[in-house]
Scaffold this motif. Sequence first.
Motif, mmCIF file in Angstrom:
data_model
loop_
_atom_site.group_PDB
_atom_site.id
_atom_site.type_symbol
_atom_site.label_atom_id
_atom_site.label_comp_id
_atom_site.label_asym_id
_atom_site.label_seq_id
_atom_site.Cartn_x
_atom_site.Cartn_y
_atom_site.Cartn_z
ATOM 1 N N ALA A 1 65.680 65.559 -49.211
ATOM 2 C CA ALA A 1 65.727 64.808 -47.954
ATOM 3 C C ALA A 1 66.269 63.398 -48.191
ATOM 4 C CB ALA A 1 64.341 64.751 -47.321
ATOM 5 N N LYS A 2 65.821 62.753 -49.249
ATOM 6 C CA LYS A 2 66.297 61.401 -49.552
ATOM 7 C C LYS A 2 67.772 61.420 -49.953
ATOM 8 C CE LYS A 2 61.769 59.584 -50.865
ATOM 9 N NZ LYS A 2 60.915 59.055 -51.963
ATOM 10 N N TRP A 3 68.188 62.470 -50.665
ATOM 11 C CA TRP A 3 69.602 62.605 -51.034
ATOM 12 C C TRP A 3 70.468 62.758 -49.787
ATOM 13 C CZ3 TRP A 3 73.066 66.720 -50.401
ATOM 14 C CH2 TRP A 3 74.267 66.628 -51.120
ATOM 15 N N ILE A 4 69.976 63.531 -48.808
ATOM 16 C CA ILE A 4 70.712 63.716 -47.557
ATOM 17 C C ILE A 4 70.829 62.396 -46.801
ATOM 18 C CG2 ILE A 4 70.594 64.789 -45.269
ATOM 19 C CD1 ILE A 4 69.457 67.285 -46.643
ATOM 20 N N VAL A 5 69.765 61.599 -46.815
ATOM 21 C CA VAL A 5 69.815 60.283 -46.170
ATOM 22 C C VAL A 5 70.980 59.472 -46.733
ATOM 23 C CG1 VAL A 5 68.642 58.060 -45.951
ATOM 24 C CG2 VAL A 5 67.372 60.176 -45.565
ATOM 25 N N GLU A 6 71.124 59.476 -48.047
ATOM 26 C CA GLU A 6 72.215 58.726 -48.678
ATOM 27 C C GLU A 6 73.573 59.276 -48.265
ATOM 28 O OE1 GLU A 6 71.573 58.842 -52.852
ATOM 29 O OE2 GLU A 6 69.717 57.659 -52.785
ATOM 30 N N ARG A 7 73.684 60.598 -48.188
ATOM 31 C CA ARG A 7 74.959 61.218 -47.843
ATOM 32 C C ARG A 7 75.362 60.950 -46.397
ATOM 33 N NH1 ARG A 7 77.059 65.204 -51.179
ATOM 34 N NH2 ARG A 7 78.807 65.021 -49.723
ATOM 35 N N LEU A 8 74.391 60.786 -45.514
ATOM 36 C CA LEU A 8 74.693 60.634 -44.090
ATOM 37 C C LEU A 8 74.729 59.186 -43.618
ATOM 38 C CD1 LEU A 8 72.623 63.568 -42.499
ATOM 39 C CD2 LEU A 8 75.019 63.551 -43.214
ATOM 40 N N GLN A 9 74.488 58.254 -44.520
ATOM 41 C CA GLN A 9 74.419 56.851 -44.119
ATOM 42 C C GLN A 9 75.690 56.358 -43.434
ATOM 43 O OE1 GLN A 9 71.968 54.622 -43.981
ATOM 44 N NE2 GLN A 9 70.569 56.240 -44.644
ATOM 45 N N VAL B 1 69.259 57.621 -40.074
ATOM 46 C CA VAL B 1 68.800 58.847 -40.733
ATOM 47 C C VAL B 1 67.697 58.442 -41.701
ATOM 48 C CG1 VAL B 1 69.414 60.829 -42.150
ATOM 49 C CG2 VAL B 1 71.109 59.870 -40.571
ATOM 50 N N ASN B 2 66.485 58.940 -41.471
ATOM 51 C CA ASN B 2 65.344 58.519 -42.282
ATOM 52 C C ASN B 2 64.565 59.716 -42.810
ATOM 53 O OD1 ASN B 2 65.525 55.579 -41.798
ATOM 54 N ND2 ASN B 2 65.096 56.161 -39.676
ATOM 55 N N ALA B 3 64.202 59.658 -44.091
ATOM 56 C CA ALA B 3 63.280 60.630 -44.669
ATOM 57 C C ALA B 3 61.871 60.165 -44.326
ATOM 58 C CB ALA B 3 63.472 60.713 -46.176
ATOM 59 N N VAL B 4 61.099 61.043 -43.688
ATOM 60 C CA VAL B 4 59.790 60.628 -43.173
ATOM 61 C C VAL B 4 58.638 61.339 -43.875
ATOM 62 C CG1 VAL B 4 60.671 59.913 -40.930
ATOM 63 C CG2 VAL B 4 60.023 62.304 -41.282
ATOM 64 N N GLY B 5 58.925 61.951 -45.035
ATOM 65 C CA GLY B 5 57.879 62.603 -45.808
ATOM 66 C C GLY B 5 57.873 64.108 -45.631
ATOM 67 N N GLY B 6 57.475 64.801 -46.689
ATOM 68 C CA GLY B 6 57.356 66.251 -46.622
ATOM 69 C C GLY B 6 58.670 66.988 -46.534
ATOM 70 N N ALA C 1 65.059 77.117 -33.997
ATOM 71 C CA ALA C 1 65.768 76.154 -34.832
ATOM 72 C C ALA C 1 67.032 76.823 -35.356
ATOM 73 C CB ALA C 1 64.886 75.681 -35.986
ATOM 74 N N ALA C 2 67.844 76.047 -36.039
ATOM 75 C CA ALA C 2 69.058 76.554 -36.662
ATOM 76 C C ALA C 2 68.964 76.313 -38.165
ATOM 77 C CB ALA C 2 70.286 75.862 -36.073
ATOM 78 N N PHE C 3 69.914 76.869 -38.912
ATOM 79 C CA PHE C 3 69.892 76.709 -40.364
ATOM 80 C C PHE C 3 71.313 76.611 -40.889
ATOM 81 C CE2 PHE C 3 70.688 81.196 -39.844
ATOM 82 C CZ PHE C 3 71.509 81.530 -40.908
ATOM 83 N N GLY C 4 71.428 76.127 -42.128
ATOM 84 C CA GLY C 4 72.743 76.100 -42.745
ATOM 85 C C GLY C 4 72.868 75.044 -43.819
ATOM 86 N N THR C 5 74.114 74.712 -44.111
ATOM 87 C CA THR C 5 74.454 73.734 -45.137
ATOM 88 C C THR C 5 74.421 72.321 -44.554
ATOM 89 O OG1 THR C 5 76.804 73.819 -44.597
ATOM 90 C CG2 THR C 5 75.980 75.448 -46.187
ATOM 91 N N LEU C 6 74.633 71.343 -45.418
ATOM 92 C CA LEU C 6 74.708 69.962 -44.945
ATOM 93 C C LEU C 6 75.881 69.791 -43.989
ATOM 94 C CD1 LEU C 6 73.667 67.085 -45.003
ATOM 95 C CD2 LEU C 6 75.035 66.690 -47.073
ATOM 96 N N GLY C 7 76.999 70.437 -44.289
ATOM 97 C CA GLY C 7 78.145 70.370 -43.387
ATOM 98 C C GLY C 7 77.827 70.956 -42.025
#
Length: 218
Positions: A8-16, A24-29, A93-99
């Motif tokens: 989740a934290k890695w995704i935050v960095e990628r989407l900044q 975009v914030n990681a909020v735990g869990g 919900a939906a699912f998939g890759t980061l893209g």
Amino acid sequence: MAGDEGIAKWIVERLQNDQQFTAVNAVGGGYLEIVRKDHSPFTAAAIGIRGVVLPDHVAPLFGGVRSPQFVVNVPSKVIWSGPAIGIIHGAPAAFGTLGELGRAARDEDVSSYRHREYKFFERAFEQHGAVRAVERLYDRVFKLHRYRGLKAITVVLVDAYDMSAEDVRNARETYGRFDAAVKISSYGSITTAAKEAAASMEAEAFKFGDLMGRLNKA
């Protein structure tokens, strides 16, 4: 298990620097709260499964205070099992890759996002006159239960311009036994070697239109 907080934290960095998001914030869990410029905010959940995503990997994501509208897995090359997909879609919900998360975020209702090719084939199978029920075994594998006493046919979707024998063998190694391998793309061809490889597995290789005709036959 819940989500993966590290991913989740890695995704935050990628989407900044993604211009469609204001925050975009990681909020735990393993959950992310994503604020968009043009639509309402939504919640995503990050997981880090390698191999096959199973029901036990996704069910806990929907059992707490937060309920994500999108489940994103890193790495992107993973197999999603049919039962796991059923839990996600049923949330809804939906699912998939980061893209795909980025593409889903362009619509107001993120949970309604579906992979374009998979959605096309699933809808076509559901609307076919010989098919009474569609059972999704994996992201690219569908078991088609037919009317008139015709036996069920298991179909695997193959992403290849010119379907080769290697493509067919890879599908078998990845997903197990199937009756029909169908090209996702309407362009390109099915090689003779691909047809022979499928036949050696007691299966067949098809383009979409040919498969639709085959479903009417024993």
